[in-house]
Design a protein around this motif. Structure first.
Motif, PDB file in Angstrom:
ATOM      1  N   ALA A  19      41.728  30.385   9.394  1.00 15.86           N
ATOM      2  CA  ALA A  19      41.470  30.532  10.830  1.00 15.86           C
ATOM      3  C   ALA A  19      40.993  29.211  11.424  1.00 15.86           C
ATOM      4  O   ALA A  19      41.451  28.799  12.499  1.00 15.86           O
ATOM      5  CB  ALA A  19      40.435  31.632  11.062  1.00 15.86           C
ATOM      6  N   ALA A  20      40.091  28.532  10.748  1.00 13.28           N
ATOM      7  CA  ALA A  20      39.580  27.263  11.262  1.00 13.28           C
ATOM      8  C   ALA A  20      40.668  26.199  11.295  1.00 13.28           C
ATOM      9  O   ALA A  20      40.741  25.390  12.236  1.00 13.28           O
ATOM     10  CB  ALA A  20      38.397  26.801  10.410  1.00 13.28           C
ATOM     11  N   LEU A  24      41.651  24.825  14.632  1.00  8.50           N
ATOM     12  CA  LEU A  24      40.944  23.539  14.645  1.00  8.50           C
ATOM     13  C   LEU A  24      39.588  23.664  15.329  1.00  8.50           C
ATOM     14  O   LEU A  24      39.196  22.840  16.173  1.00  8.50           O
ATOM     15  CB  LEU A  24      41.801  22.456  15.311  1.00  8.50           C
ATOM     16  CG  LEU A  24      43.022  21.989  14.518  1.00  8.50           C
ATOM     17  CD1 LEU A  24      43.818  20.948  15.284  1.00  8.50           C
ATOM     18  CD2 LEU A  24      42.595  21.446  13.147  1.00  8.50           C
ATOM     19  N   SER A  25      38.896  24.725  14.965  1.00 13.20           N
ATOM     20  CA  SER A  25      37.574  24.980  15.546  1.00 13.20           C
ATOM     21  C   SER A  25      36.846  25.988  14.672  1.00 13.20           C
ATOM     22  O   SER A  25      37.351  27.093  14.437  1.00 13.20           O
ATOM     23  CB  SER A  25      37.703  25.513  16.971  1.00 13.20           C
ATOM     24  OG  SER A  25      36.466  26.002  17.446  1.00 13.20           O
ATOM     25  N   PHE A  26      35.647  25.621  14.209  1.00 10.81           N
ATOM     26  CA  PHE A  26      34.836  26.567  13.456  1.00 10.81           C
ATOM     27  C   PHE A  26      34.329  27.679  14.370  1.00 10.81           C
ATOM     28  O   PHE A  26      34.247  28.843  13.968  1.00 10.81           O
ATOM     29  CB  PHE A  26      33.645  25.843  12.817  1.00 10.81           C
ATOM     30  CG  PHE A  26      34.020  24.923  11.676  1.00 10.81           C
ATOM     31  CD1 PHE A  26      35.352  24.666  11.350  1.00 10.81           C
ATOM     32  CD2 PHE A  26      33.034  24.305  10.922  1.00 10.81           C
ATOM     33  CE1 PHE A  26      35.691  23.816  10.308  1.00 10.81           C
ATOM     34  CE2 PHE A  26      33.356  23.455   9.873  1.00 10.81           C
ATOM     35  CZ  PHE A  26      34.688  23.208   9.573  1.00 10.81           C
ATOM     36  N   THR A  27      34.004  27.319  15.595  1.00 12.03           N
ATOM     37  CA  THR A  27      33.469  28.301  16.543  1.00 12.03           C
ATOM     38  C   THR A  27      34.512  29.353  16.892  1.00 12.03           C
ATOM     39  O   THR A  27      34.235  30.563  16.877  1.00 12.03           O
ATOM     40  CB  THR A  27      32.998  27.594  17.820  1.00 12.03           C
ATOM     41  OG1 THR A  27      31.982  26.646  17.484  1.00 12.03           O
ATOM     42  CG2 THR A  27      32.436  28.603  18.820  1.00 12.03           C
ATOM     43  N   VAL A  35      32.352  36.774  12.897  1.00 13.27           N
ATOM     44  CA  VAL A  35      31.180  36.323  12.150  1.00 13.27           C
ATOM     45  C   VAL A  35      30.551  35.160  12.916  1.00 13.27           C
ATOM     46  O   VAL A  35      31.037  34.760  13.978  1.00 13.27           O
ATOM     47  CB  VAL A  35      31.565  35.879  10.716  1.00 13.27           C
ATOM     48  CG1 VAL A  35      32.143  37.040   9.932  1.00 13.27           C
ATOM     49  CG2 VAL A  35      32.565  34.720  10.754  1.00 13.27           C
ATOM     50  N   THR A  36      29.484  34.597  12.366  1.00  8.70           N
ATOM     51  CA  THR A  36      28.843  33.466  13.025  1.00  8.70           C
ATOM     52  C   THR A  36      29.536  32.160  12.653  1.00  8.70           C
ATOM     53  O   THR A  36      30.222  32.067  11.622  1.00  8.70           O
ATOM     54  CB  THR A  36      27.367  33.380  12.637  1.00  8.70           C
ATOM     55  OG1 THR A  36      27.268  33.093  11.231  1.00  8.70           O
ATOM     56  CG2 THR A  36      26.645  34.681  12.957  1.00  8.70           C
ATOM     57  N   GLN A  37      29.323  31.154  13.489  1.00  3.45           N
ATOM     58  CA  GLN A  37      29.880  29.833  13.204  1.00  3.45           C
ATOM     59  C   GLN A  37      29.286  29.272  11.910  1.00  3.45           C
ATOM     60  O   GLN A  37      29.967  28.605  11.134  1.00  3.45           O
ATOM     61  CB  GLN A  37      29.599  28.893  14.382  1.00  3.45           C
ATOM     62  CG  GLN A  37      30.289  27.537  14.276  1.00  3.45           C
ATOM     63  CD  GLN A  37      29.434  26.497  13.589  1.00  3.45           C
ATOM     64  OE1 GLN A  37      28.233  26.700  13.374  1.00  3.45           O
ATOM     65  NE2 GLN A  37      30.052  25.380  13.214  1.00  3.45           N
ATOM     66  N   ALA A  38      28.007  29.570  11.679  1.00  3.65           N
ATOM     67  CA  ALA A  38      27.355  29.095  10.454  1.00  3.65           C
ATOM     68  C   ALA A  38      28.002  29.710   9.213  1.00  3.65           C
ATOM     69  O   ALA A  38      28.146  29.040   8.175  1.00  3.65           O
ATOM     70  CB  ALA A  38      25.864  29.433  10.496  1.00  3.65           C
ATOM     71  N   ALA A  39      28.427  30.970   9.311  1.00  3.19           N
ATOM     72  CA  ALA A  39      29.074  31.629   8.170  1.00  3.19           C
ATOM     73  C   ALA A  39      30.408  30.961   7.851  1.00  3.19           C
ATOM     74  O   ALA A  39      30.739  30.735   6.675  1.00  3.19           O
ATOM     75  CB  ALA A  39      29.272  33.110   8.461  1.00  3.19           C
ATOM     76  N   VAL A  40      31.183  30.649   8.881  1.00  7.45           N
ATOM     77  CA  VAL A  40      32.456  29.947   8.664  1.00  7.45           C
ATOM     78  C   VAL A  40      32.204  28.583   8.045  1.00  7.45           C
ATOM     79  O   VAL A  40      32.885  28.169   7.092  1.00  7.45           O
ATOM     80  CB  VAL A  40      33.230  29.815   9.996  1.00  7.45           C
ATOM     81  CG1 VAL A  40      34.441  28.881   9.826  1.00  7.45           C
ATOM     82  CG2 VAL A  40      33.686  31.176  10.478  1.00  7.45           C
ATOM     83  N   SER A  41      31.224  27.869   8.554  1.00  3.95           N
ATOM     84  CA  SER A  41      30.910  26.540   8.025  1.00  3.95           C
ATOM     85  C   SER A  41      30.510  26.611   6.560  1.00  3.95           C
ATOM     86  O   SER A  41      30.923  25.772   5.747  1.00  3.95           O
ATOM     87  CB  SER A  41      29.784  25.924   8.860  1.00  3.95           C
ATOM     88  OG  SER A  41      29.496  24.624   8.404  1.00  3.95           O
ATOM     89  N   ARG A  42      29.702  27.644   6.195  1.00  2.00           N
ATOM     90  CA  ARG A  42      29.293  27.792   4.790  1.00  2.00           C
ATOM     91  C   ARG A  42      30.495  28.071   3.886  1.00  2.00           C
ATOM     92  O   ARG A  42      30.598  27.528   2.776  1.00  2.00           O
ATOM     93  CB  ARG A  42      28.272  28.928   4.669  1.00  2.00           C
ATOM     94  CG  ARG A  42      26.875  28.569   5.134  1.00  2.00           C
ATOM     95  CD  ARG A  42      25.856  29.585   4.621  1.00  2.00           C
ATOM     96  NE  ARG A  42      26.155  30.931   5.069  1.00  2.00           N
ATOM     97  CZ  ARG A  42      25.702  31.452   6.215  1.00  2.00           C
ATOM     98  NH1 ARG A  42      24.958  30.717   7.026  1.00  2.00           N
ATOM     99  NH2 ARG A  42      25.990  32.694   6.541  1.00  2.00           N
ATOM    100  N   GLN A  43      31.410  28.928   4.335  1.00  2.00           N
ATOM    101  CA  GLN A  43      32.584  29.264   3.524  1.00  2.00           C
ATOM    102  C   GLN A  43      33.450  28.031   3.280  1.00  2.00           C
ATOM    103  O   GLN A  43      33.944  27.797   2.171  1.00  2.00           O
ATOM    104  CB  GLN A  43      33.401  30.364   4.209  1.00  2.00           C
ATOM    105  CG  GLN A  43      32.689  31.704   4.311  1.00  2.00           C
ATOM    106  CD  GLN A  43      32.549  32.398   2.965  1.00  2.00           C
ATOM    107  OE1 GLN A  43      33.102  31.973   1.947  1.00  2.00           O
ATOM    108  NE2 GLN A  43      31.783  33.489   2.941  1.00  2.00           N
ATOM    109  N   ILE A  44      33.656  27.244   4.324  1.00  2.00           N
ATOM    110  CA  ILE A  44      34.496  26.050   4.183  1.00  2.00           C
ATOM    111  C   ILE A  44      33.797  25.003   3.325  1.00  2.00           C
ATOM    112  O   ILE A  44      34.425  24.329   2.494  1.00  2.00           O
ATOM    113  CB  ILE A  44      34.845  25.493   5.571  1.00  2.00           C
ATOM    114  CG1 ILE A  44      35.758  26.497   6.304  1.00  2.00           C
ATOM    115  CG2 ILE A  44      35.522  24.126   5.464  1.00  2.00           C
ATOM    116  CD1 ILE A  44      36.055  26.140   7.731  1.00  2.00           C
TER     117      ILE A  44
END
Length: 301
Positions: A19-20, A24-27, A35-44
């Motif tokens: 998805a990101a 081209l956006s974590f948000t 989910v939250t942006q922080a959750a996506v950032s942690r997964q990546i």
């Protein structure tokens, strides 16, 4: 050989990355996934630690893919796309709906007069006939099978030839009373010739047909001009003049003596009628039954 579970990263992380990478956006990826942006950032970040290399370039207020990230994005997009297509096919295969696309003329003169036989054989199949001259996007899943005239070279589809055709002049029996039944092509130019507007470059019009027999035309042909082939046929049935009959489309009308063929001259067009199905979609039972019926039913026509 190692199991896929050991070779593949966690599916949740791959979904966040796909998805990101696509957006081209974590948000925006977080909003899409709920989910939250922080959750996506942690997964990546977990993926990058697993691979030991960065997948994104973190820039001011935006992210871009690294070369390695682009490679993984292409792989995940293709893999998830195949899974989505398979799931869609399985859902479609669980019902007996079948959507068929054909040109207006083919639907009107060939398919609809015969389709009741298929329905009698397979009463549990619900048919939807889409009559449209434009080619549908078969890869979008709205149409299961299409029938079109061409040379079999459509992209991203499986094309199987159904039959060829033959083109010759036809008119109503009443109109034919005043004509020589063996009317040669050169004499047609002085008669009212009904034509229609065709966007398909493979469609044979009067000028091309006459030119094939050495008859040159100057200026506009005498006779009615219609918007669609169906209109040209109905004008011919009503005694307005002579039109070009495509044998597969007007054969029933000739057999019923509602139209008569004029002369022996005929032209075999390039191409033929093809049955088209999506190249990468599993064929449902209803589609397989329709294909079987279609190729059986044309043998006598």
């Amino acid at each position: 050989m190692k199991s896929l579970r050991r070779q593949l990263p966690p599916m949740t992380a791959l979904m966040a990355f796909e998805a990101a990478a696509r957006l081209l956006s974590f948000t925006r990826a977080a909003e899409e996934l709920g989910v939250t942006q922080a959750a996506v950032s942690r997964q990546i970040h977990a993926l990058e630690e697993d691979f030991g290399l960065p997948l994104f370039n973190r820039l001011h207020r935006k992210v871009t893919l690294t070369a390695q990230g682009q490679a993984l994005a292409a792989a995940t997009s293709n893999a998830f796309g195949l899974i989505a297509d398979a799931a869609s096919d399985l859902r479609q295969g669980s019902n007996d709906d079948l959507t068929i696309s054909a040109t207006v003329a083919f639907s009107h003169f060939w398919l609809l007069p015969r389709i009741s036989e298929f329905s009698r054989r397979h009463p549990d199949t619900t048919l939807r006939i889409v009559s449209q001259d434009a080619m549908p996007a078969l890869d979008q899943g709205d149409v299961d099978v299409a029938i079109r005239f061409g040379e079999g070279n459509w992209p991203n589809v499986q094309a199987e030839k159904l039959f060829d055709d033959l083109v010759f002049p036809v008119c109503s029996p009443e109109f034919a009373l005043s004509l020589d039944p063996d009317l040669p092509p050169e004499d047609l130019i002085r008669k009212p010739l009904i034509s229609h507007e065709a966007d398909d470059p493979m469609w044979i019009g009067w000028i091309e047909w006459l030119s094939h027999f050495g008859v040159t035309t100057t200026g506009r042909l005498k006779g009615m001009r219609c918007s669609f082939y169906t209109e040209a046929i109905y004008a011919t049935l009503n005694g307005q003049g002579i039109t070009l009959g495509w044998n597969r489309l007007v054969g029933d009308l000739i057999d019923q003596n509602r139209l008569v063929r004029l002369g022996d001259a005929s032209l075999v067009p390039k191409g033929g009628y093809y049955v088209l199905v999506p190249a990468k979609r599993r064929q449902s039972q209803a589609l397989q039954q329709f294909m079987t019926w279609l190729f059986e039913s044309h043998s006598g026509t």
